[in-house]
Design a protein around this motif. Structure first.
Motif, PDB file in Angstrom:
ATOM      1  N   PHE A 128       0.823  -1.274  -0.007  1.00  0.00           N
ATOM      2  CA  PHE A 128      -0.095   0.026  -0.090  1.00  0.00           C
ATOM      3  C   PHE A 128       1.082   1.248  -0.015  1.00  0.00           C
ATOM      4  O   PHE A 128       0.535   2.252  -0.640  1.00  0.00           O
ATOM      5  CB  PHE A 128      -0.905   0.041   1.272  1.00  0.00           C
ATOM      6  CG  PHE A 128      -1.762  -1.199   1.236  1.00  0.00           C
ATOM      7  CD1 PHE A 128      -2.735  -1.574   0.174  1.00  0.00           C
ATOM      8  CD2 PHE A 128      -2.248  -1.897   2.369  1.00  0.00           C
ATOM      9  CE1 PHE A 128      -3.391  -2.849   0.236  1.00  0.00           C
ATOM     10  CE2 PHE A 128      -3.248  -2.748   2.582  1.00  0.00           C
ATOM     11  CZ  PHE A 128      -3.861  -3.114   1.405  1.00  0.00           C
ATOM     12  N   SER A 129       2.101   1.321   0.803  1.00  0.00           N
ATOM     13  CA  SER A 129       2.935   2.511   0.938  1.00  0.00           C
ATOM     14  C   SER A 129       3.450   2.549  -0.455  1.00  0.00           C
ATOM     15  O   SER A 129       3.784   3.763  -0.889  1.00  0.00           O
ATOM     16  CB  SER A 129       3.981   2.150   2.051  1.00  0.00           C
ATOM     17  OG  SER A 129       3.378   2.091   3.121  1.00  0.00           O
ATOM     18  N   GLY A 130       3.892   1.396  -1.119  1.00  0.00           N
ATOM     19  CA  GLY A 130       4.510   1.648  -2.451  1.00  0.00           C
ATOM     20  C   GLY A 130       3.751   2.273  -3.529  1.00  0.00           C
ATOM     21  O   GLY A 130       3.972   3.069  -4.159  1.00  0.00           O
ATOM     22  N   PHE A 131       2.258   1.679  -3.541  1.00  0.00           N
ATOM     23  CA  PHE A 131       1.445   2.464  -4.334  1.00  0.00           C
ATOM     24  C   PHE A 131       1.101   4.042  -4.070  1.00  0.00           C
ATOM     25  O   PHE A 131       0.959   4.856  -4.859  1.00  0.00           O
ATOM     26  CB  PHE A 131       0.240   1.742  -4.225  1.00  0.00           C
ATOM     27  CG  PHE A 131       0.183   0.482  -5.249  1.00  0.00           C
ATOM     28  CD1 PHE A 131       0.228   0.600  -6.725  1.00  0.00           C
ATOM     29  CD2 PHE A 131       0.221  -0.644  -4.988  1.00  0.00           C
ATOM     30  CE1 PHE A 131       0.178  -0.339  -7.518  1.00  0.00           C
ATOM     31  CE2 PHE A 131       0.090  -1.906  -5.733  1.00  0.00           C
ATOM     32  CZ  PHE A 131       0.063  -1.754  -7.115  1.00  0.00           C
ATOM     33  N   ALA A 132       1.289   4.180  -2.742  1.00  0.00           N
ATOM     34  CA  ALA A 132       1.076   5.552  -2.124  1.00  0.00           C
ATOM     35  C   ALA A 132       2.045   6.472  -2.736  1.00  0.00           C
ATOM     36  O   ALA A 132       1.902   7.638  -3.046  1.00  0.00           O
ATOM     37  CB  ALA A 132       0.849   5.784  -0.682  1.00  0.00           C
TER      38      ALA A 132
ATOM     39  N   PRO B 189     -11.515  -0.075  -6.356  1.00  0.00           N
ATOM     40  CA  PRO B 189     -11.876   0.671  -5.135  1.00  0.00           C
ATOM     41  C   PRO B 189     -11.366  -0.204  -3.812  1.00  0.00           C
ATOM     42  O   PRO B 189     -11.010   0.412  -3.126  1.00  0.00           O
ATOM     43  CB  PRO B 189     -13.674   0.403  -5.052  1.00  0.00           C
ATOM     44  CG  PRO B 189     -13.863  -0.134  -6.366  1.00  0.00           C
ATOM     45  CD  PRO B 189     -12.526  -0.566  -7.049  1.00  0.00           C
ATOM     46  N   MET B 190     -11.256  -1.461  -4.122  1.00  0.00           N
ATOM     47  CA  MET B 190     -10.517  -2.051  -2.524  1.00  0.00           C
ATOM     48  C   MET B 190      -9.307  -1.516  -2.273  1.00  0.00           C
ATOM     49  O   MET B 190      -9.043  -1.131  -1.266  1.00  0.00           O
ATOM     50  CB  MET B 190     -10.796  -3.379  -2.515  1.00  0.00           C
ATOM     51  CG  MET B 190     -10.205  -4.084  -1.202  1.00  0.00           C
ATOM     52  SD  MET B 190      -9.820  -5.811  -1.383  1.00  0.00           S
ATOM     53  CE  MET B 190     -11.446  -6.564  -0.815  1.00  0.00           C
ATOM     54  N   LEU B 191      -8.322  -1.509  -3.304  1.00  0.00           N
ATOM     55  CA  LEU B 191      -7.035  -1.387  -3.035  1.00  0.00           C
ATOM     56  C   LEU B 191      -6.845   0.278  -2.973  1.00  0.00           C
ATOM     57  O   LEU B 191      -5.999   0.552  -2.142  1.00  0.00           O
ATOM     58  CB  LEU B 191      -6.225  -1.874  -3.979  1.00  0.00           C
ATOM     59  CG  LEU B 191      -6.056  -3.315  -4.378  1.00  0.00           C
ATOM     60  CD1 LEU B 191      -5.288  -3.861  -5.472  1.00  0.00           C
ATOM     61  CD2 LEU B 191      -5.500  -4.036  -3.001  1.00  0.00           C
TER      62      LEU B 191
END
Lengths: 376, 69
Positions: A54-58, A79-81
């Motif tokens: 999640f941090s990587g995508f952020a 939506p979920m991710l």
């Protein structure tokens, strides 16, 4: 499962586990608090498990132009991710990105967002956009999600969203899933009398009394008094539906507890309703008193029920619930506030029924009160 | 990928409730938790592959680094 709060928790847990509520029926013996602890633990564990991703995508989002980030969110992440990644983004960036996303996608994302984790984003989210998303969620009947957002929305957004919801039934269904009772107090304080009455009408019309009672139990005393008094001041058919729902769903433990805080006149008005003549209703009261150890509440409220209702209680107990009288007999003393009501109620009984009731009460004060009814 | 990769680590309060369940119920719930984790893992893996394809090529190496740590 009788406890509405536990039912709400099972529904929320099912959503976190991406399954349906029926698949979790094997947990229906757990209390609401236990289910909530499990749900919160699983939510955190699922988040922590994949937090590096999640941090990587952020971080990826902050490297890219907003238009590409928005495309990746809508077309790739879904939506979920996106909901989970949002919690790892700087709030300003997340709000900026949301301005490039459609209302529909944001509504879908709300279903997956952990409101607690996204609190800083929600705090800065534009009010008008929140109202638009509220309407979409409402149209889809997403009461669980809406209830969870009530916990974290700033007042201005919360009240604007509340005003966008016309139906009393919808408000009630959402309130059922709100976790922070102080936020419920705030919403109730925001509603005018007409809207509060609409909530009560909806409870009667759509058999939502368990939701009303669950909500009343959780809110603060001031809001509880205001709503409960308003409910008990409604027309007879509404009170009748409340009594029958209490019998059907065993709401007596909650009702008797709430009744203790209300003015006598409100309780007397409820007790005066013809539904209390119905043997099924009386049996449900007796069974609930025995099963839930409500003897003190019964003794306190018998005087408010009056001799006629007391007579009906004794009559049903004498013919169908003799064990109740045996146990009640162990508890009643001549000094109790209910003693006079019991004696007066007994005077309404036919002699054979009175004899049956006295016999079922054993060699107790209660038997004496029943056998020697008040004159006249 | 081993099944352990999808096992969730619960906090102590949630763990105490899980441990207090009858063995069959506990097993069923653990299975559902692992399925949820497996589902999320699959979604992330697919999303990463697709996202890398959508990123302008000069940035791709940097993006891959973001996820490799």
């Amino acid at each position: 499962m009788n406890d509405p709060a536990a039912r709400a928790e099972l529904e929320k847990l099912a959503r976190i586990l991406d399954t349906d509520t029926a698949s979790l029926a094997f947990l229906d013996y757990l209390e609401a608090g236990q289910l909530r602890t499990l749900r919160e633990g699983i939510t955190d564990a699922l988040f922590e498990k994949f937090r590096p991703s999640f941090s990587g995508f952020a971080r990826l989002s902050s490297l890219l132009p907003l238009t590409i980030s928005a495309k990746i969110s809508e077309r790739v992440l879904g939506p979920m991710l996106s909901g989970r990644i949002a919690g790892e983004m700087p709030p300003d960036r997340a709000i900026e990105l949301s301005s490039r996303l459609s209302d529909t996608f944001l509504a879908d994302t709300c279903l997956e967002l952990d409101p607690e984790r996204a609190k800083p984003i929600i705090a800065g989210f534009p009010v008008a956009r929140s109202v638009a998303i509220t309407r979409l969620l409402l149209a889809r009947g997403e009461y669980i999600t809406m209830g969870r957002f009530v916990d974290v929305l700033p007042d201005e957004t919360l009240f604007a969203a509340t005003d966008a919801i016309d139906s009393g039934a919808d408000l009630l269904k959402i309130s059922f899933f709100v976790e922070d009772s102080q936020r419920l107090d705030a919403v109730i304080a925001h509603l005018d009398t007409e809207r509060r009455r609409a909530v009560i009408d909806a409870a009667a019309a759509e058999d939502l009394w368990p939701e009303v009672i669950a909500t009343l139990r959780r809110i603060g005393p001031e809001a509880r008094h205001a709503l409960a008094e308003l409910a008990l001041a409604q027309r007879a058919e509404i009170l009748d539906s409340l009594i029958r729902a209490a019998a059907e769903h065993d709401l007596w433990p909650s009702l008797l507890t709430i009744g203790r805080e209300l003015p006598d006149a409100s309780v007397e008005r409820l007790a005066d309703q013809p539904a209390f003549d119905d043997a099924r209703v009386v049996r449900s009261v007796i069974d609930s008193v025995v099963a839930n150890d409500l003897w003190d509440a019964l003794q306190t409220q018998l005087p408010l029920m009056g001799p006629t209702r007391c007579a009906r209680l004794l009559e049903v107990a004498a013919t169908e619930r003799r064990a109740f009288l045996a146990e009640f007999g162990q508890r009643v003393t001549a000094e109790d506030a209910c003693a006079d009501t019991l004696r007066a109620g007994s005077a309404h009984l036919a002699a054979p029924v009175r004899a049956e009731a006295a016999a079922a009460s054993g060699r107790t004060t209660l038997a004496g009160l029943i056998a020697e009814p008040a004159a006249g | 990928m081993s099944e352990d990769d999808n096992r969730l680590v619960l906090n102590s309060r949630a763990r105490a409730i899980l441990d207090g369940l009858p063995p069959d119920d506990r097993e069923r719930l653990e299975r559902l938790m692992e399925q949820a984790a497996a589902g999320q893992r699959r979604m992330l893996e697919t999303a990463l592959e697709d996202a890398v394809r959508m990123v302008p090529s000069p940035l791709r190496r940097r993006v891959q680094k973001l996820f490799l740590g």
